[in-house]
Design an enzyme around this catalytic site. Structure first.
Site, mmCIF file in Angstrom:
data_model
loop_
_atom_site.group_PDB
_atom_site.id
_atom_site.type_symbol
_atom_site.label_atom_id
_atom_site.label_comp_id
_atom_site.label_asym_id
_atom_site.label_seq_id
_atom_site.Cartn_x
_atom_site.Cartn_y
_atom_site.Cartn_z
ATOM 1 N N HIS A 192 29.858 35.386 16.867
ATOM 2 C CA HIS A 192 29.319 34.247 17.622
ATOM 3 C C HIS A 192 28.611 34.748 18.886
ATOM 4 C CE1 HIS A 192 31.644 30.679 15.826
ATOM 5 N NE2 HIS A 192 30.401 30.269 15.941
ATOM 6 N N ARG A 221 33.194 18.067 14.198
ATOM 7 C CA ARG A 221 33.206 17.211 15.383
ATOM 8 C C ARG A 221 31.883 16.477 15.537
ATOM 9 N NH1 ARG A 221 32.467 22.387 16.200
ATOM 10 N NH2 ARG A 221 30.795 23.115 17.546
ATOM 11 N N CYS A 246 30.140 27.334 10.897
ATOM 12 C CA CYS A 246 30.284 28.791 11.023
ATOM 13 C C CYS A 246 31.557 29.287 10.345
ATOM 14 C CB CYS A 246 30.279 29.197 12.495
ATOM 15 S SG CYS A 246 28.651 28.962 13.243
ATOM 16 N N GLU A 296 34.460 37.413 15.411
ATOM 17 C CA GLU A 296 35.575 36.571 14.977
ATOM 18 C C GLU A 296 36.566 37.374 14.139
ATOM 19 O OE1 GLU A 296 36.048 33.567 15.956
ATOM 20 O OE2 GLU A 296 34.091 33.073 16.818
HETATM 21 N N1 PCA Z 1 27.104 27.394 15.317
HETATM 22 C C1 PCA Z 1 27.885 26.360 14.662
HETATM 23 C C2 PCA Z 1 27.206 26.137 13.347
HETATM 24 C C3 PCA Z 1 25.883 26.809 13.435
HETATM 25 C C4 PCA Z 1 25.948 27.623 14.653
HETATM 26 O O1 PCA Z 1 25.092 28.420 15.038
HETATM 27 C C5 PCA Z 1 29.366 26.716 14.571
HETATM 28 O O2 PCA Z 1 29.867 27.428 15.452
HETATM 29 O O3 PCA Z 1 30.048 26.280 13.642
#
Ligand code: PCA
Length: 206
Positions: free
Chosen positions: A165, A88, A141, A78
């Protein structure tokens, strides 16, 4: 010298979160740097508090937060975290914030301080699909990424920090159409990215 890599607990009714599955398989040491691993709750507030308690006590040189982004086809480092919680679906404590600033009065956004291009190149070089992402969302996240960048920005000796991610691993999509990668590939890609951060930490030391 140490760095911290975190994964999240399962959320949204799932039984697995690929982020912790992959993080816990990382080596314990890379080039003499200790790789600390921690599973953090998918809960606004507590997730970041848990990491910050560790960073204040153990002073890692870098914190890589790893999460799951179901539906993506790539590992996605990111670029940016924004100052808003807007859920959401409820987090694992039932919180459902809407349009709420994460830190009132603080900056709208922070860019990652991880060497994101080098991370992408390294993951690409081990043959794992990777792409930069320009939005970490507005769920837990992004919350954690923002809180850590804010803390590091105010620190005297800022640690490097940012977010990666991961897509679903194959066992999460049995009988579904969602894209996924084999867990082994995800682990290989993540390790290549972590190695880049270790190098950056060692370089900063000299
Ligand atoms: N993904 C979520 C929260 C925890 C995770 O592993 C997110 O993308 O916010």
């Amino acid at each position: 010298m140490k760095i911290l890599v975190t994964g999240f607990t399962p959320f949204g009714g799932q039984t697995i979160n690929v982020s912790w599955k992959a993080v816990k398989r990382l080596p314990d040491k890379i080039d003499g740097v200790e790789i600390c691993k921690m599973e953090i709750p998918t809960v606004f507030g507590k997730s970041a508090d848990t990491i910050l308690e560790f960073t204040r006590r153990a002073k890692p040189r870098a914190v890589i937060v790893v999460g799951e982004a179901g539906g993506r086809k790539y590992i996605t480092p990111e670029r940016v975290a924004i100052n808003v919680d807007d859920a959401r679906m409820p987090d694992n404590n039932g919180q459902l914030p809407v349009d709420r600033p994460i830190v009132k009065g603080a900056r709208e956004a922070y860019f990652t301080t991880l060497p994101v291009r080098k991370i992408i190149e390294a993951i690409d070089q081990v043959g794992v699909p990777v792409q930069i992402s320009n939005s970490a969302g507005t769920y837990v996240c992004n919350h954690v990424m923002y809180r850590l960048l804010h803390e590091a920005n105010m620190a005297q000796m800022p640690f490097l920090t940012g977010f990666i991610h991961l897509p679903y691993c194959e066992e999460q999509v049995v009988g579904k159409d969602d894209p996924a990668l084999p867990l082994q590939d995800i682990c290989r890609g993540l390790e290549a990215g972590v190695r880049v951060v270790v190098e950056a930490v060692l370089e900063r030391e000299h």
